[in-house]
Design a protein around this motif. Structure first.
Motif, short mmCIF file in Angstrom:
data_model
loop_
_atom_site.label_atom_id
_atom_site.label_comp_id
_atom_site.label_asym_id
_atom_site.label_seq_id
_atom_site.Cartn_x
_atom_site.Cartn_y
_atom_site.Cartn_z
N PRO A 13 0.83 -1.20 0.00
CA PRO A 13 0.00 0.00 0.00
C PRO A 13 0.87 1.26 0.00
O PRO A 13 1.92 1.29 0.64
N ALA A 14 0.45 2.26 -0.74
CA ALA A 14 1.13 3.56 -0.76
C ALA A 14 0.46 4.48 0.25
O ALA A 14 -0.74 4.35 0.54
N THR A 15 1.25 5.40 0.79
CA THR A 15 0.75 6.37 1.75
C THR A 15 0.97 7.78 1.18
O THR A 15 1.57 7.95 0.12
N LEU A 16 0.50 8.77 1.91
CA LEU A 16 0.72 10.16 1.50
C LEU A 16 2.21 10.44 1.32
O LEU A 16 2.59 11.23 0.44
N ALA A 17 3.05 9.80 2.10
CA ALA A 17 4.50 10.00 1.98
C ALA A 17 5.05 9.49 0.64
O ALA A 17 6.15 9.87 0.23
N ASP A 18 4.28 8.64 -0.04
CA ASP A 18 4.71 8.08 -1.33
C ASP A 18 4.31 8.94 -2.52
O ASP A 18 4.61 8.58 -3.68
N ILE A 19 3.63 10.06 -2.29
CA ILE A 19 3.20 10.91 -3.41
C ILE A 19 4.37 11.30 -4.31
O ILE A 19 4.26 11.19 -5.54
N PRO A 20 5.53 11.72 -3.78
CA PRO A 20 6.65 12.04 -4.69
C PRO A 20 7.08 10.85 -5.56
O PRO A 20 7.42 11.02 -6.73
N THR A 21 7.04 9.64 -4.99
CA THR A 21 7.39 8.44 -5.76
C THR A 21 6.37 8.20 -6.87
O THR A 21 6.74 7.88 -8.01
N ILE A 22 5.09 8.36 -6.56
CA ILE A 22 4.04 8.18 -7.57
C ILE A 22 4.22 9.20 -8.69
O ILE A 22 4.11 8.86 -9.87
N ILE A 23 4.54 10.44 -8.34
CA ILE A 23 4.77 11.48 -9.36
C ILE A 23 5.96 11.11 -10.24
O ILE A 23 5.90 11.24 -11.47
N THR A 24 7.04 10.62 -9.63
CA THR A 24 8.21 10.22 -10.41
C THR A 24 7.85 9.10 -11.38
O THR A 24 8.24 9.12 -12.56
N LEU A 25 7.09 8.11 -10.91
CA LEU A 25 6.66 7.02 -11.78
C LEU A 25 5.73 7.53 -12.88
O LEU A 25 5.84 7.11 -14.04
#
Length: 172
Positions: A13-25
């Motif tokens: 599961p992704a969290t709010l802290a993973d937003i930069p990673t999602i944007i990079t992907l």
């Protein structure tokens, strides 16, 4: 690592802290996914609407989208998001699924879809629905996974239109 060594794949599961990673992907997958289907202007517009940090934060909180991160050898390689389509119903929607171009063709997209299906079942969902552009080669990918054409929809996004198939799969 030898060619016969298994590749370590994890989906979490992704969290709010993973937003930069999602944007990079998203930056690495968005344009290659749509370059042969949509105009550059439409791709840029839609990306700006969907993938700002504020928009992703809203999707995860207000819209209750669950995001999953795909990790290969510990490195982010893809993501998916889904949510209930209507409150109190067993119909869910797969909103996003993207795998880095360098990792496509390895069965990772199928694993990500299966993980979404499992999460939907665990939440009490019985049907998973998704939109896919009618000209997207991914239509055949979803059909191979058991999704069937439910209807067609033309959706306005700003000054542009998405010409989609709505595909559905009944989850056992």
């Amino acid at each position: 690592m030898s060619a016969s060594s298994p590749v370590a794949v994890a989906i979490q599961p992704a969290t709010l802290a993973d937003i930069p990673t999602i944007i990079t992907l998203a930056e690495a997958t968005w344009e290659p996914t749509y370059r042969f289907i949509l105009s550059k202007e439409q791709i840029d517009y839609m990306y700006r609407v969907i993938y700002t940090p504020a928009s992703l934060h809203r999707q995860m909180t207000d819209d209750q989208h669950s995001f999953l991160l795909l990790l290969v050898e510990g490195h982010p390689a893809g993501y998916a998001s889904f949510s209930p389509l209507l409150t109190g119903e067993d119909l869910y929607k797969l909103h996003k699924i993207y795998v880095l171009p360098s990792h496509q063709g390895q069965g990772l997209g199928q694993r990500l879809v299966e993980e979404v299906e499992n999460a939907v079942r665990a939440a009490g969902g019985h049907t998973l629905e998704l939109n896919v552009n009618r000209y997207n080669p991914a239509v055949s990918f979803y059909e191979r996974l058991g999704y069937q054409r439910h209807r067609e929809d033309d959706i306005p996004i700003g000054p542009y239109w998405m010409n989609d198939f709505i595909l559905r799969k009944e989850l056992a």
